[in-house]
Write an enzyme that holds these catalytic residues in place. Sequence first.
Site, PDB file in Angstrom:
ATOM      1  CE  LYS A 117      44.108  33.181  24.660  1.00  8.15           C
ATOM      2  NZ  LYS A 117      45.200  33.944  25.507  1.00  8.15           N
TER       3      LYS A 117
HETATM    4  P1  NAD Z   1      37.921  39.472  31.215  1.00  9.14           P
HETATM    5  O1  NAD Z   1      37.139  39.615  30.016  1.00  9.14           O
HETATM    6  O2  NAD Z   1      37.628  39.113  33.040  1.00  9.14           O
HETATM    7  O3  NAD Z   1      38.003  40.953  31.760  1.00  9.14           O
HETATM    8  C1  NAD Z   1      38.075  42.129  30.952  1.00  9.14           C
HETATM    9  C2  NAD Z   1      37.972  43.199  31.116  1.00  9.14           C
HETATM   10  O4  NAD Z   1      39.211  44.457  30.271  1.00  9.14           O
HETATM   11  C3  NAD Z   1      36.716  44.028  31.876  1.00  9.14           C
HETATM   12  O5  NAD Z   1      36.861  44.741  32.577  1.00  9.14           O
HETATM   13  C4  NAD Z   1      35.997  45.178  29.927  1.00  9.14           C
HETATM   14  O6  NAD Z   1      35.658  45.702  30.699  1.00  9.14           O
HETATM   15  C5  NAD Z   1      37.853  45.557  29.826  1.00  9.14           C
HETATM   16  N1  NAD Z   1      37.641  45.779  28.701  1.00  9.14           N
HETATM   17  C6  NAD Z   1      36.939  45.614  27.527  1.00  9.14           C
HETATM   18  N2  NAD Z   1      37.353  45.906  26.277  1.00  9.14           N
HETATM   19  C7  NAD Z   1      38.060  47.121  26.430  1.00  9.14           C
HETATM   20  C8  NAD Z   1      38.634  48.372  25.956  1.00  9.14           C
HETATM   21  N3  NAD Z   1      38.674  48.445  24.850  1.00  9.14           N
HETATM   22  N4  NAD Z   1      39.304  49.360  26.934  1.00  9.14           N
HETATM   23  C9  NAD Z   1      39.383  49.156  28.547  1.00  9.14           C
HETATM   24  N5  NAD Z   1      38.552  47.871  28.798  1.00  9.14           N
HETATM   25  C10 NAD Z   1      37.995  47.315  28.307  1.00  9.14           C
HETATM   26  O7  NAD Z   1      39.224  39.075  30.739  1.00  9.14           O
HETATM   27  P2  NAD Z   1      40.338  38.721  32.217  1.00  9.14           P
HETATM   28  O8  NAD Z   1      40.244  37.535  32.579  1.00  9.14           O
HETATM   29  O9  NAD Z   1      40.785  39.221  32.690  1.00  9.14           O
HETATM   30  O10 NAD Z   1      41.776  39.161  30.873  1.00  9.14           O
HETATM   31  C11 NAD Z   1      41.813  40.708  30.671  1.00  9.14           C
HETATM   32  C12 NAD Z   1      43.380  40.030  29.480  1.00  9.14           C
HETATM   33  O11 NAD Z   1      44.323  39.343  30.312  1.00  9.14           O
HETATM   34  C13 NAD Z   1      43.395  39.321  28.195  1.00  9.14           C
HETATM   35  O12 NAD Z   1      44.748  40.376  27.756  1.00  9.14           O
HETATM   36  C14 NAD Z   1      44.104  38.239  28.438  1.00  9.14           C
HETATM   37  O13 NAD Z   1      44.412  37.201  27.025  1.00  9.14           O
HETATM   38  C15 NAD Z   1      45.163  37.829  29.335  1.00  9.14           C
HETATM   39  N6  NAD Z   1      45.163  37.341  30.024  1.00  9.14           N
HETATM   40  C16 NAD Z   1      44.454  36.756  30.976  1.00  9.14           C
HETATM   41  C17 NAD Z   1      44.370  36.011  32.184  1.00  9.14           C
HETATM   42  C18 NAD Z   1      43.251  35.205  32.792  1.00  9.14           C
HETATM   43  O14 NAD Z   1      43.379  33.782  33.168  1.00  9.14           O
HETATM   44  N7  NAD Z   1      42.321  34.997  32.615  1.00  9.14           N
HETATM   45  C19 NAD Z   1      46.100  34.449  32.010  1.00  9.14           C
HETATM   46  C20 NAD Z   1      46.443  35.276  31.436  1.00  9.14           C
HETATM   47  C21 NAD Z   1      46.199  36.192  30.585  1.00  9.14           C
END
Ligand code: NAD
Length: 428
Positions: A117
């Site tokens: 990561k």
């Molecule tokens: P992103 O940046 O697209 O979206 C993040 C979202 O979380 C946004 O809507 C933001 O407003 C919200 N957010 C941020 N801080 C917040 C808070 N304090 N309270 C409530 N909402 C909050 O990110 P993503 O890619 O959707 O990732 C989200 C989660 O999923 C992370 O934990 C990431 O590690 C995990 N994840 C992502 C992927 C991927 O393919 N993108 C894969 C596996 C896991």
Amino acid sequence: MPVHHETPSYLTPTEIGPWGIYLEQIDRVAPHLGALSRWIETLKRPKRILIVDVPIERDDGTIVHYEGYRVQHNTSRGPGKGGVRFHQDVTLSEVMALSAWMTVKNAAINVPYGGAKGGIRVDPKTLSQGELQRMTRRYTSEINIIIGPTKDIPAPDVNTNEQIMAWMMDTYSMNQGSTSSGVVTGKPISLGGSLGRKEATGRGVFITGCEAATHMGMEIHGARVAVQGFGNVGAIAARLFAEAGARIVAVQDHQTTIVNSNGLDIPALQKHVAECGSVAGFKNADEITDRSAFWGVDCDILIPAALEKQICETNANRIKAKLILEGANGPTTPAADDILAERNILVVPDVLANAGGVTVSYFEWVQDFSSFFWTEEEINARLARIMREAFAAIWEVATEKRISLRTAAFVIACTRVLQAREMRGLYP
Ligand code: NAD
């Protein structure tokens, strides 16, 4: 022979941060690993940690320095694999935990990767597009010495997207002197990205959610769903649940919480967020100002899809859902896990629920190597098969050993990683 381990200072958690949560999860799995548990220390130490200085010249001529990280937790089963996060709260401890969860996730669904990561401690919303590009390129150059298509393959995470991946791929390729599409995944289709990748994590959350609901005798049609985080993962999961007839009754993002007990119009909300950057101000919904009230919302399924440590001792007792699907990585603390188990709330853990993203990243990497691209139907069908098989295997171990789905996923994953470690032996 007595076992002697010196613990490096950065591995000792001073508070129950993400790395502390991960260590507790490993302690819970250790008793189920039999003779392989003699290798357990391997899982408690990242293989390689790189901290880099990322200086850029801002548009106004000032020079600023950001701190960047790339952690390769384990590469026993294949190259490192895991996203890159740009966020003001990124710390080394967080990146270490996220890299370790990638090791577990990749082994749990049996894709041939280790775990890694990366991240930069920055609020990207404060940067112009030019500044963002310069920072991404400098970071990529700094970690260039340890990444590569057969060494460690970054991907998008919080606040990073296909444009950032395109800049990373270009910077790496410029450094190498040849185009190297396999160095990152989550790229635009025009650069060797895969169909279905953008939706894959949310789709995996939906697939595992359907599997869990079937086991519980819960109907998706008509189920009430609350989602925290409306980004790549949360918005796609919400859309797929809505398309299957569920009602999305609450969404919380970094700014606010919106509710509508009749169900939010998800395509309209996606459009609103694309234009305004937040769910705040969305019509046909009520805004609630008390952020913690989100956890007490009346719903059947809860999807944390934002950041770590959101479900903890203080709110686990308020949750009304019967099923939690961890779209985010590490959203539930071990103490909250115990409360939820006691309350008979089923948790589909991150290492399974959000594994759809890395699964299609794996497909993207395979397609890049063979320069032969699959149709979206093929990709979605293969994704669904892998997710359902992983779910079934984890469900079986959980039932047989009377343990949580999380510990069962860790049993399967840690067994695979430590078997590989043992078979390879220690070098030299
Ligand atoms: P992103 O940046 O697209 O979206 C993040 C979202 O979380 C946004 O809507 C933001 O407003 C919200 N957010 C941020 N801080 C917040 C808070 N304090 N309270 C409530 N909402 C909050 O990110 P993503 O890619 O959707 O990732 C989200 C989660 O999923 C992370 O934990 C990431 O590690 C995990 N994840 C992502 C992927 C991927 O393919 N993108 C894969 C596996 C896991």
